[in-house]
Design an enzyme around this catalytic site. Structure first.
Site, PDB file in Angstrom:
ATOM      1  N   SER A  40      32.734  15.897   3.207  1.00  0.00           N
ATOM      2  CA  SER A  40      32.530  14.491   3.591  1.00  0.00           C
ATOM      3  C   SER A  40      32.494  13.665   2.309  1.00  0.00           C
ATOM      4  O   SER A  40      31.463  13.211   1.865  1.00  0.00           O
ATOM      5  CB  SER A  40      31.236  14.339   4.386  1.00  0.00           C
ATOM      6  OG  SER A  40      30.109  14.681   3.614  1.00  0.00           O
ATOM      7  N   HIS A 152      30.140  19.530   8.613  1.00  0.00           N
ATOM      8  CA  HIS A 152      29.794  20.851   8.082  1.00  0.00           C
ATOM      9  C   HIS A 152      29.635  21.920   9.156  1.00  0.00           C
ATOM     10  O   HIS A 152      29.266  23.054   8.862  1.00  0.00           O
ATOM     11  CB  HIS A 152      28.509  20.781   7.258  1.00  0.00           C
ATOM     12  CG  HIS A 152      28.656  19.961   6.014  1.00  0.00           C
ATOM     13  ND1 HIS A 152      27.596  19.596   5.219  1.00  0.00           N
ATOM     14  CD2 HIS A 152      29.753  19.424   5.425  1.00  0.00           C
ATOM     15  CE1 HIS A 152      28.022  18.868   4.200  1.00  0.00           C
ATOM     16  NE2 HIS A 152      29.314  18.738   4.304  1.00  0.00           N
ATOM     17  N   GLU A 161      23.097  16.550   8.163  1.00  0.00           N
ATOM     18  CA  GLU A 161      22.087  17.433   7.580  1.00  0.00           C
ATOM     19  C   GLU A 161      20.667  17.108   8.038  1.00  0.00           C
ATOM     20  O   GLU A 161      20.238  15.963   7.957  1.00  0.00           O
ATOM     21  CB  GLU A 161      22.152  17.348   6.042  1.00  0.00           C
ATOM     22  CG  GLU A 161      23.542  17.651   5.519  1.00  0.00           C
ATOM     23  CD  GLU A 161      23.688  17.478   4.017  1.00  0.00           C
ATOM     24  OE1 GLU A 161      22.682  17.531   3.290  1.00  0.00           O
ATOM     25  OE2 GLU A 161      24.844  17.291   3.576  1.00  0.00           O
ATOM     26  N   GLU A 202      26.625  24.911   4.866  1.00  0.00           N
ATOM     27  CA  GLU A 202      25.562  24.934   3.872  1.00  0.00           C
ATOM     28  C   GLU A 202      24.438  25.894   4.234  1.00  0.00           C
ATOM     29  O   GLU A 202      23.339  25.823   3.688  1.00  0.00           O
ATOM     30  CB  GLU A 202      25.035  23.505   3.641  1.00  0.00           C
ATOM     31  CG  GLU A 202      26.136  22.606   3.060  1.00  0.00           C
ATOM     32  CD  GLU A 202      25.640  21.255   2.560  1.00  0.00           C
ATOM     33  OE1 GLU A 202      24.465  20.913   2.797  1.00  0.00           O
ATOM     34  OE2 GLU A 202      26.445  20.558   1.919  1.00  0.00           O
ATOM     35  N   ASP A 239      20.365  13.669   6.138  1.00  0.00           N
ATOM     36  CA  ASP A 239      21.594  13.077   5.607  1.00  0.00           C
ATOM     37  C   ASP A 239      22.544  12.863   6.786  1.00  0.00           C
ATOM     38  O   ASP A 239      23.314  13.758   7.129  1.00  0.00           O
ATOM     39  CB  ASP A 239      22.253  13.966   4.546  1.00  0.00           C
ATOM     40  CG  ASP A 239      23.549  13.341   4.009  1.00  0.00           C
ATOM     41  OD1 ASP A 239      23.875  12.206   4.414  1.00  0.00           O
ATOM     42  OD2 ASP A 239      24.234  13.985   3.182  1.00  0.00           O
ATOM     43  N   GLU A 282      19.456  10.056   3.450  1.00  0.00           N
ATOM     44  CA  GLU A 282      20.625   9.890   2.583  1.00  0.00           C
ATOM     45  C   GLU A 282      21.774   9.295   3.393  1.00  0.00           C
ATOM     46  O   GLU A 282      21.946   9.639   4.563  1.00  0.00           O
ATOM     47  CB  GLU A 282      21.009  11.268   2.048  1.00  0.00           C
ATOM     48  CG  GLU A 282      22.227  11.295   1.139  1.00  0.00           C
ATOM     49  CD  GLU A 282      22.563  12.734   0.746  1.00  0.00           C
ATOM     50  OE1 GLU A 282      21.626  13.552   0.607  1.00  0.00           O
ATOM     51  OE2 GLU A 282      23.748  13.049   0.594  1.00  0.00           O
ATOM     52  N   ASP A 309      24.742   8.364  -1.503  1.00  0.00           N
ATOM     53  CA  ASP A 309      25.685   9.418  -1.891  1.00  0.00           C
ATOM     54  C   ASP A 309      27.091   8.812  -1.915  1.00  0.00           C
ATOM     55  O   ASP A 309      27.573   8.379  -2.970  1.00  0.00           O
ATOM     56  CB  ASP A 309      25.549  10.591  -0.898  1.00  0.00           C
ATOM     57  CG  ASP A 309      26.630  11.646  -1.052  1.00  0.00           C
ATOM     58  OD1 ASP A 309      27.379  11.610  -2.043  1.00  0.00           O
ATOM     59  OD2 ASP A 309      26.740  12.538  -0.172  1.00  0.00           O
ATOM     60  N   LYS A 334      26.246  14.247  -7.860  1.00  0.00           N
ATOM     61  CA  LYS A 334      27.129  15.404  -7.729  1.00  0.00           C
ATOM     62  C   LYS A 334      28.105  15.358  -8.894  1.00  0.00           C
ATOM     63  O   LYS A 334      28.910  14.416  -8.978  1.00  0.00           O
ATOM     64  CB  LYS A 334      27.913  15.324  -6.417  1.00  0.00           C
ATOM     65  CG  LYS A 334      27.075  15.398  -5.142  1.00  0.00           C
ATOM     66  CD  LYS A 334      27.879  14.904  -3.963  1.00  0.00           C
ATOM     67  CE  LYS A 334      27.284  15.330  -2.622  1.00  0.00           C
ATOM     68  NZ  LYS A 334      27.967  14.623  -1.500  1.00  0.00           N
ATOM     69  N   HIS A 362      24.474  19.900  -4.804  1.00  0.00           N
ATOM     70  CA  HIS A 362      25.636  20.764  -4.628  1.00  0.00           C
ATOM     71  C   HIS A 362      26.698  20.022  -3.811  1.00  0.00           C
ATOM     72  O   HIS A 362      26.521  18.856  -3.450  1.00  0.00           O
ATOM     73  CB  HIS A 362      25.196  22.026  -3.858  1.00  0.00           C
ATOM     74  CG  HIS A 362      24.765  21.738  -2.447  1.00  0.00           C
ATOM     75  ND1 HIS A 362      24.626  22.694  -1.478  1.00  0.00           N
ATOM     76  CD2 HIS A 362      24.420  20.561  -1.846  1.00  0.00           C
ATOM     77  CE1 HIS A 362      24.237  22.142  -0.347  1.00  0.00           C
ATOM     78  NE2 HIS A 362      24.100  20.846  -0.543  1.00  0.00           N
ATOM     79  N   LYS A 385      19.190  19.140  -4.046  1.00  0.00           N
ATOM     80  CA  LYS A 385      19.697  19.419  -2.695  1.00  0.00           C
ATOM     81  C   LYS A 385      20.718  20.529  -2.836  1.00  0.00           C
ATOM     82  O   LYS A 385      21.779  20.330  -3.428  1.00  0.00           O
ATOM     83  CB  LYS A 385      20.334  18.164  -2.110  1.00  0.00           C
ATOM     84  CG  LYS A 385      20.788  18.352  -0.667  1.00  0.00           C
ATOM     85  CD  LYS A 385      21.217  17.052  -0.028  1.00  0.00           C
ATOM     86  CE  LYS A 385      22.716  16.928  -0.039  1.00  0.00           C
ATOM     87  NZ  LYS A 385      23.213  16.068   1.056  1.00  0.00           N
TER      88      LYS A 385
HETATM   89  P1  PGA Z   1      29.958  17.238   1.002  1.00  0.00           P
HETATM   90  O1  PGA Z   1      28.559  17.016   1.716  1.00  0.00           O
HETATM   91  O2  PGA Z   1      29.774  18.106  -0.176  1.00  0.00           O
HETATM   92  O3  PGA Z   1      30.778  17.833   2.094  1.00  0.00           O
HETATM   93  O4  PGA Z   1      30.431  15.848   0.611  1.00  0.00           O
HETATM   94  C1  PGA Z   1      27.356  16.874   1.025  1.00  0.00           C
HETATM   95  C2  PGA Z   1      26.719  15.549   1.266  1.00  0.00           C
HETATM   96  O5  PGA Z   1      27.253  14.691   2.002  1.00  0.00           O
HETATM   97  O6  PGA Z   1      25.664  15.299   0.707  1.00  0.00           O
HETATM   98 ZN    ZN Z   2      25.487  13.186   1.545  1.00  0.00          ZN
END
Ligand code: PGA
Ligand code: ZN
Length: 422
Positions: A40, A152, A161, A202, A239, A282, A309, A334, A362, A385
């Site tokens: 995402s 996911h 999440e 995840e 999230d 998030e 994010d 990230k 991650h 995270k």
């Molecule tokens: P992604 O998801 O690594 O698939 O982008 C993680 C997140 O959205 O925090």
């Molecule tokens: Zn996110």
């Protein structure tokens, strides 16, 4: 000095190819780093270069990025001092020449950037967290993603999440134990209720639940039945990854079968935050829903951590703009969203100066590389995270943090609830 930079194509946790880089120094020290991959992704992320050759890995091969590592980048950084991270990163940014690292690929550049740091640490015979953070001693509060939905998992959950955070633990190792215990209690509860207990990308369960409330009820009960008090020992974090279900100005909850206007969506989040011990959300709003972000920050920003994010993409300029506009109060970091270690550190710096909290993160596609565990400690950001209490690419990071805590001994401090303002 750097003697050689070598890239190779390896597999990530989804079985897709990704970049791994070895950096060899004159003194024989080796640094190795592997690059993660999101599902995402934010629209302003640095570019993950894929070959697009349908005959290999369904077009997802990364040979072009590897060629950049072994060719152009190797030629440019050979002879450079691995300790001068900023110079190495700058050289690669200049060499690439595009704003999003699109020419050589952020996956090529990040692999080298992280491997250079790890080689320099090895050369000093120091673990990365200590090399990159000489005074580091803060172990992060983990956000553990125990129910997966959205992009996911193949279930109807609209939110991506559902996480638990052991805010009442006194050490990181204890936080891991508490998280694991709740995870297993949840497993039994889902099984008893007739749900399957297979896990998502995840490592969290991916049951066929339809609404956030159903998932949250299972989690609260699991926390209680493990012997903890929800909100006191173990808090909940979300999230929604709202960019994924924002369409034509409305939030389209396909799993629930409800469409909510921006205001209704914010009300819904506020209702959930009032009904459950939720301390962090998030991406509550889509990345391009500027008004929504303003509204949610006004509504929930005083009582809840609101983590950007997709909206910030670990980009210091986007973050500075968000700070200016008064949206969010926290940022997810990230490394592969921006593509170099130096730029990631600058973003962390920008966040801290503005009083925003920082969460090292991650991606949903990971590898056995544990660099982010070290970086969470090195930056002292206080939160990480890194997924659920299953799947080795997730637990590898927890295990590394357990080792770091042990190594720091009495110096180690676990962030716990104190890292969360307000
Ligand atoms: P992604 O998801 O690594 O698939 O982008 C993680 C997140 O959205 O925090
Ligand atoms: Zn996110």
């Amino acid at each position: 000095a750097i003697v050689r930079v070598t890239g190779r194509e390896i597999l990530d946790s989804r079985g897709n190819p990704t970049v791994e880089v070895d950096v060899l120094l004159e003194d024989g020290s080796l640094g190795r780093a592997a690059v993660p991959s999101g599902a995402s992704t934010g629209t302003n992320e640095a570019v993950e270069l894929r070959d697009g050759d349908p005959l290999r890995y369904h077009g997802k091969g990364v040979r072009t990025a590897i060629e950049a590592v072994n060719g152009e980048i190797n030629a440019a950084v050979t002879g450079m001092n691995a300790e001068d991270q900023a110079a190495v990163d700058e050289a690669m940014i200049t060499l690439d020449g595009t704003p999003g690292k699109a020419r050589m690929g952020a996956n090529a550049i990040l692999g080298v950037s992280l491997a250079v740091a790890k080689a320099a640490a090895a050369s000093h015979r120091l673990p990365l967290y200590r090399y990159a953070g000489p005074d580091a001693r803060l172990l992060p509060l983990p956000m553990m993603n125990i129910i997966n939905g959205g992009a996911h998992a193949d279930n109807p959950l609209d939110f991506q999440e559902f996480m638990i955070a052991p805010i009442g633990a006194t050490t990181f190792a204890e936080a891991v134990r508490m998280g694991s215990e709740v995870f297993h209690t949840l497993r039994s509860a889902l099984k008893d209720a007739g749900h399957h207990t297979g896990v998502g990308d995840e490592g969290g369960f991916a049951p066929d639940l339809r609404s956030a409330r159903e998932a949250l009820d299972f989690i609260v009960t699991a926390i209680e039945n493990t012997g903890y008090v929800p909100g006191l020992h173990v808090a909940i974090m979300l999230d929604p990854a709202a960019s994924e279900f924002y369409r034509d100005g409305v939030y389209d909850y396909a799993g629930e079968g409800v469409r909510r206007s921006v205001a209704e969506h914010v009300d819904h989040l506020a209702d959930l935050a009032a009904a459950y011990p939720i301390v962090s959300i998030e991406d509550p709003m889509a990345q391009d829903d500027a008004e929504g972000w303003k509204l949610v920050t006004e509504t929930l920003g005083g009582t809840c951590q609101l983590v950007g994010d997709d909206v910030f993409c670990t980009n210091a300029a986007l973050l500075a703009d968000g700070i200016e506009r008064g949206i969010a109060n926290s940022i997810l970091v990230k490394v592969n969203q921006i593509g170099t270690l130096s730029e990631m550190l600058a973003t962390v710096e920008t966040a801290h100066r503005a009083g925003y909290t920082v969460v090292m993160s991650h991606r949903s596609g990971e590898t056995e590389d544990v660099t982010i565990a070290d970086l969470a400690v090195a930056t002292g950001c206080g939160q990480i995270k890194t997924g659920s209490l299953s799947r080795s690419e997730r637990t590898a990071k927890y295990n590394q943090l357990i080792r770091i805590e042990e190594e720091l001994g009495p110096q180690a401090r676990y962030a716990g609830r104190t890292i969360l303002k307000p």
